[in-house]
Design a protein around this motif. Structure first.
Motif, mmCIF file in Angstrom:
data_model
loop_
_atom_site.group_PDB
_atom_site.id
_atom_site.type_symbol
_atom_site.label_atom_id
_atom_site.label_comp_id
_atom_site.label_asym_id
_atom_site.label_seq_id
_atom_site.Cartn_x
_atom_site.Cartn_y
_atom_site.Cartn_z
ATOM 1 N N GLN A 40 0.826 -1.200 0.000
ATOM 2 C CA GLN A 40 0.000 0.000 0.000
ATOM 3 C C GLN A 40 0.865 1.256 0.000
ATOM 4 O O GLN A 40 0.557 2.239 -0.683
ATOM 5 N N PHE A 41 1.960 1.224 0.745
ATOM 6 C CA PHE A 41 2.865 2.371 0.768
ATOM 7 C C PHE A 41 3.468 2.619 -0.606
ATOM 8 O O PHE A 41 3.531 3.760 -1.074
ATOM 9 N N VAL A 42 3.903 1.545 -1.262
ATOM 10 C CA VAL A 42 4.479 1.677 -2.607
ATOM 11 C C VAL A 42 3.433 2.224 -3.568
ATOM 12 O O VAL A 42 3.717 3.126 -4.371
ATOM 13 N N ASN A 43 2.206 1.703 -3.480
ATOM 14 C CA ASN A 43 1.134 2.190 -4.353
ATOM 15 C C ASN A 43 0.837 3.666 -4.098
ATOM 16 O O ASN A 43 0.652 4.436 -5.044
ATOM 17 N N LEU A 44 0.801 4.049 -2.828
ATOM 18 C CA LEU A 44 0.569 5.457 -2.507
ATOM 19 C C LEU A 44 1.712 6.333 -3.029
ATOM 20 O O LEU A 44 1.473 7.427 -3.551
ATOM 21 N N HIS A 45 2.912 5.840 -2.906
ATOM 22 C CA HIS A 45 4.057 6.594 -3.410
ATOM 23 C C HIS A 45 3.944 6.779 -4.924
ATOM 24 O O HIS A 45 4.208 7.873 -5.454
ATOM 25 N N LYS A 46 3.549 5.713 -5.627
ATOM 26 C CA LYS A 46 3.366 5.801 -7.078
ATOM 27 C C LYS A 46 2.282 6.820 -7.422
ATOM 28 O O LYS A 46 2.447 7.637 -8.335
ATOM 29 N N GLU A 47 1.166 6.763 -6.691
ATOM 30 C CA GLU A 47 0.068 7.685 -6.961
ATOM 31 C C GLU A 47 0.491 9.129 -6.698
ATOM 32 O O GLU A 47 0.153 10.033 -7.472
ATOM 33 N N ILE A 48 1.246 9.346 -5.620
ATOM 34 C CA ILE A 48 1.732 10.697 -5.318
ATOM 35 C C ILE A 48 2.645 11.182 -6.435
ATOM 36 O O ILE A 48 2.562 12.340 -6.881
ATOM 37 N N THR A 49 3.512 10.291 -6.908
ATOM 38 C CA THR A 49 4.411 10.651 -8.012
ATOM 39 C C THR A 49 3.610 11.003 -9.263
ATOM 40 O O THR A 49 3.899 11.993 -9.940
#
Length: 143
Positions: A81-90
């Protein structure tokens, strides 16, 4: 009335003595049986307690392992979930940057609108208006 002779008294004494001896032997026998039963019960209780202790340890170990697995699964899910959130933020940052570039490029065009309106007002020929509009549209599309 009957007379009690010393022989009768002796017989009674012997009978009482025999009964006492028999009672002592029964008591000793019962005491030994009781000790054996208690010893047997102690052994059975020890075995049962040992068995229960082993089962309890196994159950505790199983629960610990289950908890470890659940914790690891939760960690993995949180990391995903953290990686996905990081991708979405990017992605949001990239889109925001694109929007800012578009706004900046349109700002130049917006500044040219009053000049174009003034030129359109000055034009008397519709052909010239069409050429200016096509030119404006083409320049807006290119930039």
């Amino acid at each position: 009335m009957t007379t009690v002779t010393s022989n009768d008294i002796q017989e009674l004494k012997d009978l009482l003595s025999a009964m006492r001896q028999e009672n002592r032997e029964q008591m000793i026998s019962l005491r030994e049986e009781t000790r054996e039963q208690m010893t047997s019960l102690r052994e059975d209780t020890r075995e049962q307690m040992t068995s229960l202790l082993e089962e309890t340890r196994k159950q505790i170990d199983t629960l610990k392992e289950d908890n470890r697995q659940q914790l690891e699964t939760l960690r993995e899910e949180n990391n995903k979930q953290f990686v996905n959130l990081h991708k979405e933020i990017t992605e949001v940052k990239i889109i925001t940057a694109k929007i800012e570039v578009t706004i900046q490029s349109q700002a130049v065009l917006t500044q040219k609108i009053p000049d174009l309106i003034e030129k359109v007002g000055e034009l008397k020929n519709w052909k010239q208006i069409a050429i200016v509009a096509i030119t404006a549209f083409t320049s807006a599309t290119i930039t």
